[in-house]
Write a protein that holds these residues in place. Structure first.
Motif, mmCIF file in Angstrom:
data_model
loop_
_atom_site.group_PDB
_atom_site.id
_atom_site.type_symbol
_atom_site.label_atom_id
_atom_site.label_comp_id
_atom_site.label_asym_id
_atom_site.label_seq_id
_atom_site.Cartn_x
_atom_site.Cartn_y
_atom_site.Cartn_z
ATOM 1 N N ALA A 27 4.043 -7.724 16.825
ATOM 2 C CA ALA A 27 2.688 -8.561 15.745
ATOM 3 C C ALA A 27 1.561 -7.543 15.596
ATOM 4 N N ALA A 28 1.621 -6.378 16.405
ATOM 5 C CA ALA A 28 0.470 -5.584 16.214
ATOM 6 C C ALA A 28 0.809 -4.683 15.036
ATOM 7 N N MET A 29 2.304 -4.324 14.861
ATOM 8 C CA MET A 29 2.327 -3.627 13.521
ATOM 9 C C MET A 29 2.421 -4.366 12.221
ATOM 10 N N ARG A 30 2.722 -5.787 12.486
ATOM 11 C CA ARG A 30 2.346 -6.416 11.066
ATOM 12 C C ARG A 30 1.052 -6.816 10.773
ATOM 13 N N ALA A 31 0.152 -6.770 11.991
ATOM 14 C CA ALA A 31 -1.308 -7.110 11.241
ATOM 15 C C ALA A 31 -1.889 -5.834 11.199
ATOM 16 N N ARG A 32 -1.320 -4.870 11.633
ATOM 17 C CA ARG A 32 -2.273 -3.419 11.162
ATOM 18 C C ARG A 32 -1.561 -3.102 9.786
ATOM 19 N N LEU A 33 -0.177 -3.300 9.583
ATOM 20 C CA LEU A 33 0.287 -3.096 8.336
ATOM 21 C C LEU A 33 -0.362 -3.773 7.054
ATOM 22 N N ASP A 34 -0.669 -5.107 7.616
ATOM 23 C CA ASP A 34 -1.270 -6.137 6.559
ATOM 24 C C ASP A 34 -2.706 -5.606 6.088
ATOM 25 N N ALA A 35 -3.601 -5.125 7.086
ATOM 26 C CA ALA A 35 -4.660 -4.552 6.916
ATOM 27 C C ALA A 35 -4.722 -3.221 6.093
ATOM 28 N N LEU A 36 -3.795 -2.322 6.341
ATOM 29 C CA LEU A 36 -3.642 -1.208 5.557
ATOM 30 C C LEU A 36 -3.238 -1.460 4.275
ATOM 31 N N TRP A 37 -2.234 -2.562 4.197
ATOM 32 C CA TRP A 37 -1.704 -2.860 2.838
ATOM 33 C C TRP A 37 -2.660 -3.293 1.779
ATOM 34 N N ALA A 38 -3.400 -4.024 2.422
ATOM 35 C CA ALA A 38 -4.697 -4.700 1.445
ATOM 36 C C ALA A 38 -5.663 -3.683 0.926
ATOM 37 N N ALA A 39 -5.687 -2.431 1.523
ATOM 38 C CA ALA A 39 -6.624 -1.463 1.393
ATOM 39 C C ALA A 39 -5.671 -0.099 0.636
ATOM 40 N N ARG A 40 -4.622 -0.370 0.248
ATOM 41 C CA ARG A 40 -3.743 0.739 -0.372
ATOM 42 C C ARG A 40 -4.445 1.159 -1.664
ATOM 43 N N GLY A 41 -3.905 2.538 -1.708
ATOM 44 C CA GLY A 41 -4.700 3.363 -2.813
ATOM 45 C C GLY A 41 -3.691 2.969 -4.194
ATOM 46 N N ALA A 42 -4.043 3.463 -5.343
ATOM 47 C CA ALA A 42 -3.351 3.313 -6.611
ATOM 48 C C ALA A 42 -1.773 3.739 -6.457
ATOM 49 N N ASN A 43 -1.652 4.643 -5.791
ATOM 50 C CA ASN A 43 -0.361 5.634 -5.651
ATOM 51 C C ASN A 43 0.392 5.189 -4.463
ATOM 52 N N ALA A 44 0.237 4.197 -3.874
ATOM 53 C CA ALA A 44 0.943 3.503 -2.787
ATOM 54 C C ALA A 44 2.321 2.999 -3.361
ATOM 55 N N PRO A 45 3.413 3.088 -2.223
ATOM 56 C CA PRO A 45 4.774 2.484 -2.667
ATOM 57 C C PRO A 45 4.563 1.087 -3.138
ATOM 58 N N SER A 46 5.647 0.775 -3.525
ATOM 59 C CA SER A 46 5.815 -0.684 -4.236
ATOM 60 C C SER A 46 5.695 -1.945 -3.312
ATOM 61 N N SER A 47 6.118 -1.689 -2.146
ATOM 62 C CA SER A 47 6.114 -2.679 -1.168
ATOM 63 C C SER A 47 5.548 -2.316 0.114
ATOM 64 N N ALA A 48 5.117 -3.207 1.094
ATOM 65 C CA ALA A 48 4.915 -2.728 2.449
ATOM 66 C C ALA A 48 6.070 -2.238 3.199
ATOM 67 N N GLU A 49 7.149 -2.875 2.932
ATOM 68 C CA GLU A 49 8.454 -2.465 3.758
ATOM 69 C C GLU A 49 8.848 -1.236 3.402
ATOM 70 N N ASP A 50 8.512 -0.641 2.054
ATOM 71 C CA ASP A 50 8.792 0.776 1.610
ATOM 72 C C ASP A 50 7.956 1.539 2.263
ATOM 73 N N ALA A 51 6.657 1.334 2.511
ATOM 74 C CA ALA A 51 5.833 1.779 3.181
ATOM 75 C C ALA A 51 6.083 2.314 4.513
#
Length: 344
Positions: free
Chosen positions: A188-212
């Motif tokens: 749950a901690a990983m999913r919550a942290r990833l959701d927050a980081l994904w929402a603030a991702r940069g323009a050159n980020a991967p195409s999906s959170a799973e790929d990240a």
């Protein structure tokens, strides 16, 4: 008319007053003694486990039987007098140096149970992290013999691989907490942290959170230097966008599993596995480790560079190159140990 013997009455009153005074002195002395017992440090340290439904009297008797406590009945009386006689919450409690019965009874009443640290390290595989959990004496193992897929189904995420989807951190558990409960918190901690980081991702980020997550696990294994993570992430993303194989040694090692003996050979690089990024293009089939938050940040905000290659110097740092010719020179310097060419 009857005559009142005033002298006898005065003597009776004085006797009663004296008795009352003596009684008050006795009560005061008893209370002082009980307070002294309650405030005196317990002679030996350790822990005490309060079972569900266990009474305070039974716990104090057990401590006395173990030689950790004197006068359990007196302390029960003190607990009743102070309103703590029936306030006790099940769990494991610490008896630290200097702990007094009064403090211990307060802990019982407040449920200040002992918490044990369990570390899930960055860069560990899921199975290594599970081994760390099982090695913690306070944790109850319920998942031995179960597959990764079974565990992820039990966590409510059957579509995700177990590898990489747990946040490395130090978790605090109470005795008896299960391995599944701890994994549920980490997942749950990983999913919550990833959701927050994904929402603030940069323009050159991967195409999906799973790929990240997968890319972050590669960064985690390829460098331990904070100043290099975003550079390694940039190399990986640049190669993916140009359709180049990633050619990451750590993916080969992961794919070999227990058969890897510590010596990576050309034959290993040519052994096709779902994780070998020399024999297949794109990302490996799953992440290869638990990525840290820093590695996740690096792939969501890669460095703005056009590097396509990197090679280890041997001191923990890397040389980054834009062209194959530059890379080959760096390989000659640091992998083939032609140091003279590095200085020329």
């Amino acid at each position: 008319m009857a005559r009142v013997d005033l002298r006898h009455a005065r003597l009776s009153w004085r006797g009663a007053a004296t008795a009352a005074a003596l009684l008050l002195c006795l009560v005061a002395a008893t209370l002082a003694w009980l307070g002294h017992l309650a405030g005196s440090p317990i002679s030996t340290g350790g822990t005490v486990v309060v079972a569900p439904g266990q009474t305070l009297a039974a716990v104090l008797d057990a401590l006395a039987g173990a030689g950790q406590l004197d006068h359990p009945r007196a302390l029960r009386a003190w607990a009743r007098l102070t309103g703590r006689g029936d306030r006790i919450i099940a769990g494991e409690y610490a008896i630290r140096p200097g702990t007094t019965p009064a403090r211990l009874l307060a802990d019982f009443a407040a449920g200040r149970v002992l918490r044990h640290a369990v570390r899930l390290p960055e860069g560990a595989t899921f199975r290594a992290a599970l081994g760390a959990i099982w090695a913690a004496p306070a944790v109850t193992a319920t998942l031995r013999g179960r597959s990764d897929a079974d565990i992820m189904s039990a966590l409510g995420s059957p579509a995700l691989p177990a590898e990489g989807w747990f946040l490395p951190d130090t978790y605090f558990v109470t005795r008896g907490e299960t391995d599944l409960a701890l994994l549920r918190r980490s997942h749950a901690a990983m999913r919550a942290r990833l959701d927050a980081l994904w929402a603030a991702r940069g323009a050159n980020a991967p195409s999906s959170a799973e790929d990240a997550v997968t890319l972050a696990s590669l960064v985690e294994k390829e460098t331990g230097r904070a100043d290099e993570r975003a550079l390694v992430a940039a190399v990986l993303l640049n190669r993916l966008r140009q359709g180049m194989p990633l050619q990451i040694d750590s993916t080969v090692i992961y794919g070999l599993g227990g058969s890897f003996d510590g010596n990576l050979t050309r034959r290993h690089l040519q052994t096709a596995t779902p994780h070998n990024t020399y024999t297949r293009r794109g990302l490996p089939a799953t992440p290869i480790a638990l990525p840290s938050e820093a590695s996740l940040v690096s792939v969501l905000h890669p460095a703005p560079v056009d590097y396509l290659y990197f090679v280890a110097r041997g001191d923990g740092s890397h040389v980054f190159s834009r062209t194959l010719a530059e890379h080959n020179r760096a390989v000659d310097c640091y992998q083939r140990q032609q140091a003279a060419r590095c200085r020329s």
